[in-house]
Scaffold this active site. Sequence first.
Site, short mmCIF file in Angstrom:
data_model
loop_
_atom_site.label_atom_id
_atom_site.label_comp_id
_atom_site.label_asym_id
_atom_site.label_seq_id
_atom_site.Cartn_x
_atom_site.Cartn_y
_atom_site.Cartn_z
N LYS A 20 0.86 -1.16 0.24
CA LYS A 20 -0.14 0.11 -0.03
C LYS A 20 1.00 1.21 0.08
O LYS A 20 2.21 1.22 0.24
CB LYS A 20 -0.80 -0.12 1.26
CG LYS A 20 -1.81 -1.23 1.18
CD LYS A 20 -2.80 -1.43 2.54
CE LYS A 20 -3.89 -2.28 2.16
NZ LYS A 20 -4.74 -2.46 3.66
N TYR A 60 -12.42 -2.80 -3.20
CA TYR A 60 -13.24 -2.80 -1.92
C TYR A 60 -14.51 -2.69 -2.07
O TYR A 60 -15.28 -2.23 -1.10
CB TYR A 60 -12.42 -1.57 -1.17
CG TYR A 60 -11.08 -1.96 -0.68
CD1 TYR A 60 -10.67 -2.97 0.02
CD2 TYR A 60 -10.02 -0.94 -1.04
CE1 TYR A 60 -9.60 -3.33 0.34
CE2 TYR A 60 -8.72 -1.33 -0.50
CZ TYR A 60 -8.50 -2.43 0.22
OH TYR A 60 -7.20 -2.84 0.79
N PHE A 68 -15.38 3.54 7.71
CA PHE A 68 -13.78 3.79 7.22
C PHE A 68 -13.75 3.82 5.56
O PHE A 68 -12.60 4.00 5.32
CB PHE A 68 -12.93 2.91 7.81
CG PHE A 68 -13.03 1.44 7.72
CD1 PHE A 68 -12.64 0.89 6.43
CD2 PHE A 68 -13.90 0.52 8.41
CE1 PHE A 68 -12.78 -0.57 6.21
CE2 PHE A 68 -13.67 -0.65 8.24
CZ PHE A 68 -13.52 -1.30 7.17
N ARG A 96 -1.75 -14.85 3.73
CA ARG A 96 -2.48 -14.32 4.93
C ARG A 96 -1.73 -14.46 6.21
O ARG A 96 -1.75 -13.50 7.13
CB ARG A 96 -3.99 -15.19 4.92
CG ARG A 96 -4.97 -14.51 3.82
CD ARG A 96 -5.17 -13.13 3.73
NE ARG A 96 -5.92 -12.70 4.84
CZ ARG A 96 -6.66 -11.49 4.81
NH1 ARG A 96 -6.84 -10.57 3.79
NH2 ARG A 96 -7.43 -11.17 6.07
N THR A 102 -5.52 -8.07 10.07
CA THR A 102 -5.86 -6.73 9.60
C THR A 102 -5.53 -5.85 10.48
O THR A 102 -4.87 -4.76 10.05
CB THR A 102 -7.38 -6.69 9.22
OG1 THR A 102 -7.68 -7.82 8.37
CG2 THR A 102 -7.61 -5.60 8.72
N ARG A 113 2.72 -7.25 8.99
CA ARG A 113 1.98 -6.13 9.66
C ARG A 113 2.41 -6.08 11.01
O ARG A 113 2.62 -5.11 11.73
CB ARG A 113 0.38 -6.42 9.40
CG ARG A 113 -0.26 -6.11 7.92
CD ARG A 113 -1.65 -6.51 8.19
NE ARG A 113 -2.33 -5.98 6.90
CZ ARG A 113 -3.35 -6.55 6.34
NH1 ARG A 113 -3.81 -7.59 7.07
NH2 ARG A 113 -3.95 -6.04 5.34
N ASN A 123 -1.97 -0.23 7.48
CA ASN A 123 -1.43 -1.64 7.46
C ASN A 123 -0.41 -2.12 6.33
O ASN A 123 -0.31 -3.24 6.35
CB ASN A 123 -2.43 -2.54 8.13
CG ASN A 123 -3.62 -2.61 7.22
OD1 ASN A 123 -3.49 -2.10 5.84
ND2 ASN A 123 -4.63 -3.42 7.51
N HIS A 126 -1.94 -5.35 1.19
CA HIS A 126 -3.14 -6.08 0.94
C HIS A 126 -2.64 -7.57 0.66
O HIS A 126 -1.89 -7.95 -0.25
CB HIS A 126 -3.83 -5.31 -0.09
CG HIS A 126 -4.90 -6.44 -0.76
ND1 HIS A 126 -6.03 -6.44 0.07
CD2 HIS A 126 -4.98 -7.13 -1.65
CE1 HIS A 126 -6.85 -7.10 -0.67
NE2 HIS A 126 -6.12 -7.64 -1.62
N GLU A 137 -9.50 -10.69 -8.07
CA GLU A 137 -8.65 -9.53 -7.92
C GLU A 137 -7.60 -9.68 -8.72
O GLU A 137 -6.85 -8.37 -9.23
CB GLU A 137 -8.10 -9.46 -6.30
CG GLU A 137 -9.14 -9.20 -5.45
CD GLU A 137 -8.55 -9.08 -4.00
OE1 GLU A 137 -9.38 -8.79 -3.12
OE2 GLU A 137 -7.28 -9.60 -3.63
P1 IDP Z 1 -8.14 -7.32 5.20
O1 IDP Z 1 -7.06 -6.05 4.41
O2 IDP Z 1 -6.84 -7.94 6.20
O3 IDP Z 1 -8.13 -8.32 4.29
P2 IDP Z 1 -10.33 -6.02 5.43
O4 IDP Z 1 -11.30 -6.41 6.60
O5 IDP Z 1 -10.78 -6.62 4.09
O6 IDP Z 1 -8.80 -6.75 5.98
O7 IDP Z 1 -9.99 -4.61 5.22
C1 IDP Z 1 -9.44 -3.86 4.05
C2 IDP Z 1 -8.75 -2.92 4.57
O8 IDP Z 1 -9.40 -1.92 5.08
C3 IDP Z 1 -7.72 -3.09 5.62
O9 IDP Z 1 -6.64 -3.74 5.36
C4 IDP Z 1 -7.57 -1.74 6.28
O10 IDP Z 1 -6.59 -1.15 5.46
C5 IDP Z 1 -8.87 -1.23 6.12
N1 IDP Z 1 -9.71 -1.21 7.48
C6 IDP Z 1 -10.27 -2.44 7.80
N2 IDP Z 1 -10.99 -1.92 8.99
C7 IDP Z 1 -10.51 -0.91 9.19
C8 IDP Z 1 -10.81 -0.06 10.42
O11 IDP Z 1 -11.65 -0.50 11.27
N3 IDP Z 1 -10.46 1.40 10.42
C9 IDP Z 1 -9.72 1.73 9.25
N4 IDP Z 1 -9.33 0.89 8.20
C10 IDP Z 1 -9.82 -0.30 8.32
#
Ligand code: IDP
Length: 161
Positions: A20, A60, A68, A96, A102, A113, A123, A126, A137
Site C-alpha cells: 500500500k 473494496y 472507514f 495471509r 488486519t 504487519r 497496515n 493487502h 482480484e
Molecule cells: P484485510 O486487508 O486484512 O483483508 P479487510 O477487513 O478486508 O482486511 O479490510 C480492508 C482494509 O480496510 C484493511 O486492510 C485496512 O486497510 C482497512 N480497514 C479495515 N478495517 C478498518 C478500520 O476499522 N478502520 C480503518 N481501516 C480499516
Amino acid sequence: ALSSTSNIPGVRERTLVAVKPDGVQRRLVGQIIQRFETRGFKLVGLKMLQASEDLLAQHYASLNRKPFYPSLLRYMNSGPVVAMVWEGHNVVKSTRMLVGDTNPAEAKPGTIRGDFSIHISRNIIHASDSVEVAQAEIALWFRRSELMEWECCDHGSVYQL
Ligand code: IDP
C-alpha cells in the site's frame, strides 16, 4: 522432472499482494518481496501503479458501507502501490499468515504487519483472503499478458525431489 513436480495439487494457486502507499513511502517494498521469495513462492506478476478510484472502488466493493470506506479509498489513492502476484501451493492461506492480522495491534511479531505497522488504517499491505477472491482480484489488477508462466529452477527443492 518438471512434469512430476508440477503435479502437486494446488501448486499453481495464485494470490494478489499489494504494498500500500504507506509501505511504498516507508521503503518496505524490498523487505516485503524478500519474505515471499525466501519462503519459496514464485513471483509471476509485478508492477508499480497509482490505483484509480474506479479500480479501488471495485477492489473494496464489499466494504463500501463501512464507516472507514471513504478514508480507505483516499489512503489507497494517496500514492503509488506495488502490486504483485505470487504463485505456489496454498499461497493464499500462507500469504495471509505471512501478512498477519488486519489490525496490526493483533498481528503477531514475525508477520509483515506485526513487524512493520502499528495502526489498522495504515497496515502497509493487502493480500487476497480466499482463492476465489484472489482470482477476481488478479483479473482486476493485471492483464493476462502481465502474468508470467515460468518454471523456477529450484521447484523440486521447494516441493519434492
Ligand atoms: P484485510 O486487508 O486484512 O483483508 P479487510 O477487513 O478486508 O482486511 O479490510 C480492508 C482494509 O480496510 C484493511 O486492510 C485496512 O486497510 C482497512 N480497514 C479495515 N478495517 C478498518 C478500520 O476499522 N478502520 C480503518 N481501516 C480499516
